[in-house]
Motif scaffolding. Structure first.
Motif, short mmCIF file in Angstrom:
data_model
loop_
_atom_site.label_atom_id
_atom_site.label_comp_id
_atom_site.label_asym_id
_atom_site.label_seq_id
_atom_site.Cartn_x
_atom_site.Cartn_y
_atom_site.Cartn_z
N ASP A 247 0.85 -1.18 0.00
CA ASP A 247 0.00 0.00 0.00
C ASP A 247 0.89 1.23 0.00
OD1 ASP A 247 -2.45 -1.35 0.07
OD2 ASP A 247 -2.40 -1.51 2.26
N THR A 248 0.33 2.34 -0.48
CA THR A 248 1.06 3.61 -0.41
C THR A 248 0.54 4.43 0.76
OG1 THR A 248 -0.51 4.57 -1.99
CG2 THR A 248 1.56 3.71 -2.87
N TYR A 249 1.45 5.12 1.41
CA TYR A 249 1.12 5.94 2.58
C TYR A 249 1.63 7.35 2.32
CZ TYR A 249 0.52 1.40 4.85
OH TYR A 249 0.10 0.13 5.18
N LEU A 250 0.74 8.31 2.54
CA LEU A 250 1.10 9.71 2.34
C LEU A 250 0.81 10.50 3.60
CD1 LEU A 250 -0.40 8.63 -0.51
CD2 LEU A 250 0.39 10.87 -1.29
N GLY A 251 1.42 11.67 3.73
CA GLY A 251 1.12 12.57 4.84
C GLY A 251 1.33 11.89 6.19
N GLU A 252 0.35 12.07 7.08
CA GLU A 252 0.47 11.55 8.43
C GLU A 252 0.51 10.03 8.47
OE1 GLU A 252 -2.83 13.19 10.52
OE2 GLU A 252 -1.89 15.15 10.81
N ASP A 253 -0.07 9.37 7.48
CA ASP A 253 -0.13 7.91 7.49
C ASP A 253 1.24 7.26 7.38
OD1 ASP A 253 -2.86 8.04 7.74
OD2 ASP A 253 -3.26 7.78 5.60
N ARG A 254 2.26 8.01 6.96
CA ARG A 254 3.60 7.43 6.80
C ARG A 254 4.16 6.92 8.12
NH1 ARG A 254 6.58 12.41 4.19
NH2 ARG A 254 5.20 13.42 5.71
N SER A 255 3.71 7.50 9.25
CA SER A 255 4.23 7.07 10.55
C SER A 255 3.82 5.65 10.88
CB SER A 255 3.75 8.02 11.64
OG SER A 255 2.35 7.97 11.79
N GLN A 256 2.73 5.15 10.29
CA GLN A 256 2.31 3.78 10.56
C GLN A 256 3.36 2.78 10.09
OE1 GLN A 256 -1.65 2.98 9.06
NE2 GLN A 256 -2.31 5.08 9.46
N VAL A 257 4.06 3.12 9.02
CA VAL A 257 5.11 2.24 8.50
C VAL A 257 6.40 2.42 9.29
CG1 VAL A 257 6.33 1.51 6.42
CG2 VAL A 257 4.05 2.51 6.23
N GLU A 258 6.67 3.65 9.69
CA GLU A 258 7.92 3.94 10.39
C GLU A 258 7.91 3.39 11.82
OE1 GLU A 258 10.73 7.75 11.68
OE2 GLU A 258 8.98 8.04 10.39
N PHE A 259 6.77 3.53 12.52
CA PHE A 259 6.70 3.14 13.94
C PHE A 259 5.66 2.04 14.11
CE2 PHE A 259 7.54 7.84 14.01
CZ PHE A 259 8.89 7.75 14.31
N HIS A 260 6.11 0.82 14.28
CA HIS A 260 5.17 -0.30 14.42
C HIS A 260 4.41 -0.26 15.73
CE1 HIS A 260 7.13 -3.12 11.20
NE2 HIS A 260 6.68 -1.98 10.71
N ASP A 261 5.00 0.30 16.79
CA ASP A 261 4.26 0.39 18.04
C ASP A 261 3.10 1.37 17.92
OD1 ASP A 261 6.01 2.57 17.82
OD2 ASP A 261 6.14 2.82 19.99
N VAL A 262 3.25 2.38 17.08
CA VAL A 262 2.17 3.34 16.85
C VAL A 262 1.04 2.67 16.08
CG1 VAL A 262 1.54 5.46 15.65
CG2 VAL A 262 3.66 5.34 16.97
N ALA A 263 1.39 1.88 15.06
CA ALA A 263 0.36 1.18 14.29
C ALA A 263 -0.43 0.23 15.18
CB ALA A 263 1.02 0.42 13.14
N SER A 264 0.27 -0.48 16.07
CA SER A 264 -0.41 -1.40 16.99
C SER A 264 -1.33 -0.64 17.94
CB SER A 264 0.63 -2.20 17.77
OG SER A 264 0.00 -3.09 18.67
N ALA A 265 -0.86 0.51 18.45
CA ALA A 265 -1.68 1.30 19.36
C ALA A 265 -2.93 1.82 18.66
CB ALA A 265 -0.86 2.47 19.92
N GLN A 266 -2.80 2.21 17.40
CA GLN A 266 -3.96 2.68 16.65
C GLN A 266 -5.03 1.61 16.56
OE1 GLN A 266 -1.72 3.80 13.14
NE2 GLN A 266 -2.13 5.96 13.48
N THR A 267 -4.60 0.38 16.26
CA THR A 267 -5.55 -0.73 16.17
C THR A 267 -6.24 -0.97 17.51
OG1 THR A 267 -4.20 -1.79 14.46
CG2 THR A 267 -5.80 -3.18 15.60
N ASN A 268 -5.46 -0.93 18.60
CA ASN A 268 -6.03 -1.16 19.93
C ASN A 268 -7.03 -0.08 20.30
OD1 ASN A 268 -4.45 -3.45 20.28
ND2 ASN A 268 -2.79 -2.33 21.27
N LEU A 269 -6.72 1.18 20.02
CA LEU A 269 -7.61 2.28 20.36
C LEU A 269 -8.92 2.18 19.58
CD1 LEU A 269 -5.30 5.42 20.65
CD2 LEU A 269 -6.60 4.32 22.46
N VAL A 270 -8.83 1.86 18.30
CA VAL A 270 -10.03 1.76 17.48
C VAL A 270 -10.94 0.65 18.01
CG1 VAL A 270 -10.90 1.16 15.19
CG2 VAL A 270 -9.00 2.76 15.42
N GLU A 271 -10.35 -0.51 18.34
CA GLU A 271 -11.16 -1.62 18.85
C GLU A 271 -11.77 -1.29 20.20
OE1 GLU A 271 -8.63 -5.01 18.90
OE2 GLU A 271 -8.69 -5.31 16.71
#
Length: 855
Positions: A247-271
């Motif tokens: 997938d392509t990531y632009l703008g703020e979404d690029r941090s999801q690829v750079e920081f895996h702990d942030v991506a995991s936290a996002q999933t946890n918060l949404v759930e």
């Protein structure tokens, strides 16, 4: 005309709607709070840093699809790794000036004492290839780029903290044995700024080796050609990579690829926010319906008079709907601002327990507030429709007479649905006795909540029966005061049910939501302690023990076996009706050699000796859920989303302690970005000196800095910490919901008590002294609290017992006694205070004045 009547009612009946108003303010506050958490989870979390100079970043997909009749899509906790050939494909896209691959892995400085650099409050440093430095971009402040193996460039802040300069040597702990490197340069992020995770740059070839996944990369940073539109370039890349798992990531979404702990936290918060937000709306409907029912009860004469003077049911409906609309709109708007403050506090608490990173950005906007207003108004109107049905059911001819007394029976419809819900709840609660699947535990938890809601619907007869059972003992112990309290309780069961029902809901809801996680966590800890037959557990290192620790530990004198374990999340699926159902499982990847000597999974079918290649071992619960036995093939989606169909070689009992899925470690490494073990279990040989083996294991820290060797007690402490974190994750948001229920209950009981001024005045006019009325209310308050505590405790016991039987084989759930006593104590204080304090205020009214107050 109706609107004028509504305004007159609101002016003259303010007190009657205060209960609903407070409940709606609380509902709006909680919905806003969970909405803000949801919006934060959908946001960037942390601004990108190393990819700040790349307008487009290509990363692995963050979801997977399962097709079986129909197609379902589920998120992955972190973006999957990419195949390295994606770089060349991206480089050939029109508008791409340069495509730069990036890999990341732990790389920490070893200090003079042989320990790992503490990080100075930052995230641990990470290693990357030097070519990726252009994505920052990073500028060399001193020295030169690394040109051969054994050379590195350090981030400027990291270099200053550890006190090294170009030309000096530094020892680094990575995914292999720690070794010394020559620092050839110091680089800093262009534009300044403190890196969240300090960077250590290696040559590209050495970075690929230390990354440990040949043919795979984490991401591709895209530098666009001058004048090219990044959005259009991203669209072209998407088309070029269709079906490639990228997938392509632009703008703020690029941090999801750079920081895996942030991506995991996002999933946890949404759930978390999504599930609890829906629960709050349901609870708000119940609480508001209860407070509105009390208001209608206090206005029976007024509503009966309207029916007697020819007000149609439609007009009564409109009047009540308009009243609730005005109250709910005002209340929901007022609740938004404190909701934002509650969300900030909850976010801080979640960061303390490790669910989200400390630097995760809190995001709030108008959307959560707008949703809170709409959801609160909707919940209020739904509750109002249900309550209004009772008001319009009065026949005009019987209106005045019916208004004088409390109806003796509930409506047939309410009784029917109450009993039906209770039976459905009982059926759901019994599921763990017949099935060992995740369906059963989820069904039991839902069944417990359904039973509590059913009790709320049947609250008046429950209160009546409970008061009859308590009548004898209460009268004997309290004399005439108890006689009056029992008579009041039996005669006004509906009025008291408005307060007892939500009080029961608060206790029952808290017990179901807390005791199932604590029972599960306790069972997991017990299973892990019983299943680890190794004498030592090796943990620590730069994010975990490197893979080589398993080999080196097994080669030590006196060691019979060493097993490495990597814990990940996988998803299993099976077809139900005409679509796939997907189940999330904790899994472990183990080195299969002699694994049975270090861990006892409680195998009931098959054997772990064949755990090599395209195979899997699963727990009994997973086997039941997926409908599989030894020899069958199951469908799994691994951490990178790849679908595999391994053959089941074993079924075991201890799924809670070790994960429901056990895979060969090579499979996990090939389908994830993991490079380190979570733990290494070491079994000593028969007759070996355990002290000498432990000393030899601790000696490995010289080659692998940061390693910690734990014995059985150390493993137990680690399990307890994990269990406590799981319980706290459930308890923190639950505390908010419980607090909301408590405030709503107190408000309802206060209004119900203040509405009894005429009753108290009449008692005093016929000779009852003030203190006698207070004593009567003490007894009555005690009965209210006792009924709520007993019913709120007894109803959830069935699902808690069956869940415990299904998970542990014991009928005794893990009941945190202090937590339960705390819940009961808070509930009792709220109930007693909400009745006795307003009683004192009500008794300040002179009897001759109070008896003349209108209803």
């Amino acid at each position: 005309m109706i609107f004028k009547l509504v305004l007159m009612t609101l002016r003259e009946r303010k007190a009657g709607l205060v209960g609903a108003f407070v409940a709606l303010v609380g509902a709006s506050m909680l919905i806003t709070a969970f909405g803000a958490l949801l919006q934060s989870g959908l946001g960037s979390g942390v601004a990108t840093q190393r990819y700040a100079g790349a307008p487009v970043v290509v990363g692995g997909t963050q979801s997977f699809k399962v097709t079986d009749g129909k197609t379902k899509q589920k998120p992955l906790p972190v973006p999957a790794p990419l195949n390295s050939d994606v770089t060349d494909k991206v480089a050939g896209v029109e508008g791409v000036r340069r495509a730069v691959p990036d890999v990341g892995f732990p790389a920490q400085v070893v200090d003079g004492d042989g320990g790992l650099d503490a990080g100075g409050g930052e995230q641990p440093s990470s290693g990357h290839g030097w070519s990726s430095s252009v994505l920052g971009p990073f500028d060399l402040e001193r020295g030169r780029a690394p040109q051969q193996a054994g050379e590195v460039v350090l981030d400027a802040r990291l270099a200053d903290r550890v006190g090294v300069s170009p030309g000096q040597r530094v020892r680094l702990a990575t995914t292999q044995e720690a070794r010394e490197y020559t620092v050839t340069g110091v680089a800093a992020l262009k534009g300044g700024g403190k890196l969240r995770s300090p960077a250590v740059f290696f040559t590209d070839a050495e970075a690929t080796t230390l990354y440990g996944h040949p043919g795979r990369i984490d991401a591709v940073g895209v530098l666009v050609a001058p004048g090219a539109d990044p959005d259009k370039v991203a669209d072209r890349i998407d088309k070029k990579l269709a079906g490639a798992g990228a997938d392509t990531y632009l703008g703020e979404d690029r941090s999801q690829v750079e920081f895996h702990d942030v991506a995991s936290a996002q999933t946890n918060l949404v759930e978390l926010a999504g599930s609890l937000g829906a629960t709050v709306v349901l609870i708000a409907m119940i609480v508001v319906a209860s407070t509105l029912a009390l208001s209608v009860h206090q206005r029976r004469r007024e509503l009966a008079l309207l029916r007697a003077v020819a007000a149609t049911p439609r007009q009564v409906y409109k009047m009540m709907a308009a009243e609730v609309l005005i109250v709910s709109l005002v209340a929901s708007v007022i609740g938004c601002l404190p909701g934002v403050l509650v969300a900030k506090v909850l976010m801080g608490a979640l960061s303390v327990i490790g669910m989200v990173p400390d630097d995760f950005a809190f995001s709030v906007g108008p959307v959560p507030m707008l949703v809170a207003v709409l959801a609160t108004v909707f919940a209020a109107e739904v509750a109002a429709v249900g309550v209004a049905r009772k008001a319009v059911a009065i026949r005009p001819v019987e209106a005045m007479g019916d208004a004088q007394i409390e109806p003796a029976r509930l409506g047939r419809g309410r009784v029917f649905f109450g009993v039906l819900l209770f039976l459905l709840g009982v059926g759901g609660s019994l599921l763990p006795l017949f099935f060992g699947s995740v369906f059963a535990v989820a069904g039991a938890g839902t069944g417990g909540l359904v039973m509590i809601i059913a009790v709320l619907m049947l609250a008046p007869p429950v209160v009546s029966v409970a008061s009859r059972l308590m009548a004898g003992p209460v009268r004997r112990r309290t004399g005439p005061h108890g006689y009056l309290a029992v008579a009041n309780t039996r005669a006004n069961a509906r009025r008291l049910a408005a307060g007892i029902g939500p009080l029961t809901l608060a206790i029952g809801f808290a017990l179901v939501q807390l005791c199932i996680p604590t029972t599960t966590a306790s069972a997991a800890q017990d299973q892990a302690e019983a299943g680890i037959v190794a004498e030592f557990t090796v943990q620590g290192g730069p994010g975990g023990p490197p893979i080589g620790v398993v080999r080196d530990a097994a080669a030590l004198p006196g060691v019979a076996a060493a097993t490495g374990v990597i814990r990940v999340q996988v998803n299993g699926s099976r077809k139900v009706l005409d679509s796939p159902e997907i189940f999330k499982y904790q899994a472990q990847g183990v080195t299969p050699d002699k694994a049975a000597q270090t861990m006892d999974l409680g195998v009931t079918e098959g054997s772990l000796d064949n755990l090599r290649g395209d195979v899997v071992a699963i727990s009994g619960g997973a086997a039941s859920t997926l409908g599989a036995h030894v020899g069958d093939r199951i469908r799994l989606n691994l951490p990178d989303g790849a679908e595999v169909k391994p053959a089941v070689v074993a079924v075991y009992d201890r799924g809670l302690g070790f994960g429901d899925v056990t895979l060969p470690q090579d499979t996990v490494l090939a389908h994830s970005s993991r490079q380190l073990e979570d733990a290494v279990f070491v079994k000593t040989a028969a007759g070996a000196d355990k002290g000498q083996v432990g000393k030899a294991l601790r000696g490995l820290a010289g080659r692998y800095p940061g390693l910690k060797v734990l014995d059985g007690s150390g493993l137990s402490a680690a399990q307890q910490e994990q269990a406590m974190s799981s319980v706290l994750t459930s308890a923190l948001p639950l505390a908010l919901v419980f607090g909301y229920l408590a405030i709503s209950v107190a408000n309802t009981l206060v209004l119900a008590t203040l509405g009894r001024v005429r009753e108290f005045s009449l008692m005093r006019l016929v000779g009852a002294p003030r203190e006698q009325v207070v004593r009567m209310m003490r007894v009555e308050a005690g009965m209210v609290v006792a009924i709520a505590v007993v019913v709120g405790t007894v109803v959830p016991l069935l699902p808690l017992v069956t869940v415990s039987l299904g998970l542990t084989g014991s009928p005794v759930p893990h009941f945190p006694v202090l937590m339960y006593l705390g819940i009961v104590a808070v509930t009792a204080l709220i109930g007693l205070g909400a009745i006795l304090v307003p009683t004192r205020f009500a008794l300040r009214t002179r009897p001759v004045e109070g008896i003349g107050l209108r209803e």
